[in-house]
Design an enzyme around this catalytic site. Structure first.
Site, mmCIF file in Angstrom:
data_model
loop_
_atom_site.group_PDB
_atom_site.id
_atom_site.type_symbol
_atom_site.label_atom_id
_atom_site.label_comp_id
_atom_site.label_asym_id
_atom_site.label_seq_id
_atom_site.Cartn_x
_atom_site.Cartn_y
_atom_site.Cartn_z
ATOM 1 N N LYS A 19 -50.342 -18.962 25.394
ATOM 2 C CA LYS A 19 -51.219 -18.452 26.624
ATOM 3 C C LYS A 19 -51.689 -19.643 27.320
ATOM 4 C CE LYS A 19 -55.388 -16.162 25.757
ATOM 5 N NZ LYS A 19 -56.392 -16.319 26.751
ATOM 6 N N ARG A 24 -51.150 -22.673 32.491
ATOM 7 C CA ARG A 24 -51.081 -23.828 33.441
ATOM 8 C C ARG A 24 -49.661 -24.115 33.970
ATOM 9 N NH1 ARG A 24 -54.694 -24.301 29.325
ATOM 10 N NH2 ARG A 24 -56.302 -25.773 29.006
ATOM 11 N N SER A 158 -64.845 -28.519 25.386
ATOM 12 C CA SER A 158 -64.142 -27.388 25.860
ATOM 13 C C SER A 158 -62.789 -27.842 26.678
ATOM 14 C CB SER A 158 -64.913 -26.551 26.765
ATOM 15 O OG SER A 158 -64.178 -25.609 27.825
ATOM 16 N N ASP A 303 -59.760 -20.276 18.436
ATOM 17 C CA ASP A 303 -59.390 -19.097 18.737
ATOM 18 C C ASP A 303 -58.896 -18.334 17.392
ATOM 19 O OD1 ASP A 303 -59.890 -19.346 21.288
ATOM 20 O OD2 ASP A 303 -57.980 -19.954 21.882
HETATM 21 C C1 S3P Z 1 -58.536 -22.672 26.367
HETATM 22 C C2 S3P Z 1 -59.430 -23.174 25.579
HETATM 23 C C3 S3P Z 1 -60.526 -22.795 24.817
HETATM 24 C C4 S3P Z 1 -59.790 -21.633 24.162
HETATM 25 C C5 S3P Z 1 -59.287 -20.528 25.181
HETATM 26 C C6 S3P Z 1 -58.152 -21.175 25.819
HETATM 27 C C7 S3P Z 1 -57.457 -23.210 27.342
HETATM 28 O O1 S3P Z 1 -61.499 -22.489 25.510
HETATM 29 O O2 S3P Z 1 -60.754 -20.819 23.381
HETATM 30 O O3 S3P Z 1 -58.558 -19.364 24.530
HETATM 31 O O4 S3P Z 1 -56.366 -22.755 27.703
HETATM 32 O O5 S3P Z 1 -57.708 -24.276 27.808
HETATM 33 P P1 S3P Z 1 -62.739 -23.525 25.795
HETATM 34 O O6 S3P Z 1 -62.075 -24.557 26.397
HETATM 35 O O7 S3P Z 1 -64.076 -22.524 26.318
HETATM 36 O O8 S3P Z 1 -63.169 -23.899 24.301
#
Ligand code: S3P
Length: 412
Positions: A19, A24, A158, A303
């Protein structure tokens, strides 16, 4: 969805594309020079939201049966972007459009409209971005502004916040340095470097200069977050082989958790595809031990925590998960919803402010639980019920389509 218990479970699985990487690949190619073909893209609802937003902003995104083609544009247009349920779409796009001199309104569904957006808006303003949130949440309003590079910290661990800053920096004058305290997933850095961006990674700091991207074909690896459910079933009930799974070290915290739990697993056929490490993951039924997981490992398995909690509910002893307060602001409050789901199936779990304490049992009884419209809770509940005594039901199970269309068919 009704799930019957199984005493044995074995099979080979090709889980859908990652995902994070699909978002991206669509987003970055939309602002690149040229046309790109993305294969094994995840066509779940979240990534379709990204595709729709990029179209609204002026890129050409065509979803074929086997290929997503993206024709980039060098001038995005003013637009209203509906991000659906997808936090990644909203947060990354807020950063991206901030650096592209456009006026954009970002909206989302009721769940996304409750999630915090100041975590991206605040550091972006330090670069000069002109952003308003609505009581800290969506709708988010971005107005055209001139950005200047500087040093910024991501206050939360994050990848979405880090990526938003890096994407804004592509359009900022001078140099930007983005620091993070714990390293989070680095798909943005890898893909942008492959697309010709002026970007360097120095430990936990990313240095970015103004850049114009060149389009690039991407073959998306399978998503370890989706493989996690089948990996867990292997550990609980038999033997599973998940083929073609992304094993980027910033994403493999679940394998570290497996090491600590005593799960018998092996990586096979390890290779690199489009700059991302990939392998087949074989997992065999194992006697599970309780584990302790703390803050430093969280970004690498955030996740997967609901399904790891399910494994803990079937492990010998008491597991303690702490430093996981980010779970509170996911598609649901996953500390609360994971705890409710496991308790509804007869497990012993105590939610804490930043995690849980789980006392394992040989078997959970089973029963009925709600997904609370959270895809990862629905899929973790399916794993818990498959290994349970009497099975049970999951309410609002159709939300699996957010990240894993066809999950229940593959499980069957
Ligand atoms: C993601 C980052 C994570 C993850 C989300 C996807 C990403 O979130 O939990 O499912 O693609 O950068 P956070 O950046 O809020 O930790």
């Amino acid at each position: 969805m009704k799930i019957l218990p199984r005493t044995e479970y074995a099979g080979e699985f090709a889980v859908p594309g990652d995902k994070s990487i699909t978002h991206r690949a669509i987003m970055f190619n939309s602002i690149a020079e040229g046309e790109a073909r993305i294969t094994n893209a995840l066509l779940g609802e979240d990534c379709l939201s990204t595709a729709a937003c990029m179209r609204a902003l002026g890129a050409k995104v065509e979803i074929g049966e086997d290929v997503v083609s993206v024709q980039g544009t060098d001038k995005l247009c003013d637009a209203e972007c509906y991000c659906g349920n997808s936090g990644t779409t909203m947060r990354l796009l807020t950063g991206l459009v901030s650096g592209q001199r456009v006026n954009v309104t970002l909206t989302g569904d009721p769940s996304l409209s409750k999630r915090p957006m100041e975590r991206v808006a605040k550091p972006l303003r330090l670069l000069g971005a002109d952003i308003d949130t609505t009581d800290g949440c969506a709708p988010v309003y971005v107005r055209a502004a001139k950005l200047c590079g500087r040093e910024v910290d991501t206050a939360s661990a994050s990848a979405q916040v880090k990526s938003a800053l890096i994407l804004a920096a592509l359009g900022a004058d001078g140099e930007t340095f983005v620091h993070e305290s714990i390293k989070t997933r680095d798909h943005t850095e890898r893909m942008l470097a492959a697309m010709g961006a002026d970007i360097r990674v120095l430990g936990n700091t990313v240095q970015v200069k103004k850049s114009r991207l060149k389009s690039r074909d991407v073959e998306v690896p399978g998503d370890i977050s989706s493989a996690a459910y089948f990996m867990a079933l292997g550990a609980l009930l038999g033997e599973t082989l998940c083929k073609n799974v992304g094993v980027n070290p910033t994403r493999t915290g679940i394998l570290t958790a497996f090491d600590r739990m005593g799960v018998d697993y092996r990586l096979e056929n390890e290779r690199t595809v489009c700059g991302e490490p990939v392998a087949d993951i074989r997992v065999k039924k194992s006697r599970l031990k309780a584990i302790t997981l703390t803050k430093e490992i969280m970004p690498a398995l955030i996740d997967e925590l609901p399904v790891i909690a399910v494994l803990c509910a079937y492990a010998d002893g008491e597991s303690v998960i702490s430093g996981a307060e980010e779970l509170r602001i996911k598609e649901s409050d996953r500390i609360k919803t994971t705890a409710e789901m496991i308790a509804d199936f007869g497990g012993s779990i105590m939610p804490r402010e930043d995690g849980f304490v789980i006392r394992g049992k040989k078997k959970l009884a089973g029963g009925t639980a709600d997904s609370f419209l959270d895809h990862r809770i629905a899929m973790s509940a399916a794993v818990a019920l498959m290994a349970s005594e009497k099975g049970g039901e999951i309410k609002n199970a159709e939300c699996v389509n957010i990240s894993f269309p066809g999950f229940f068919d593959m499980l069957g």
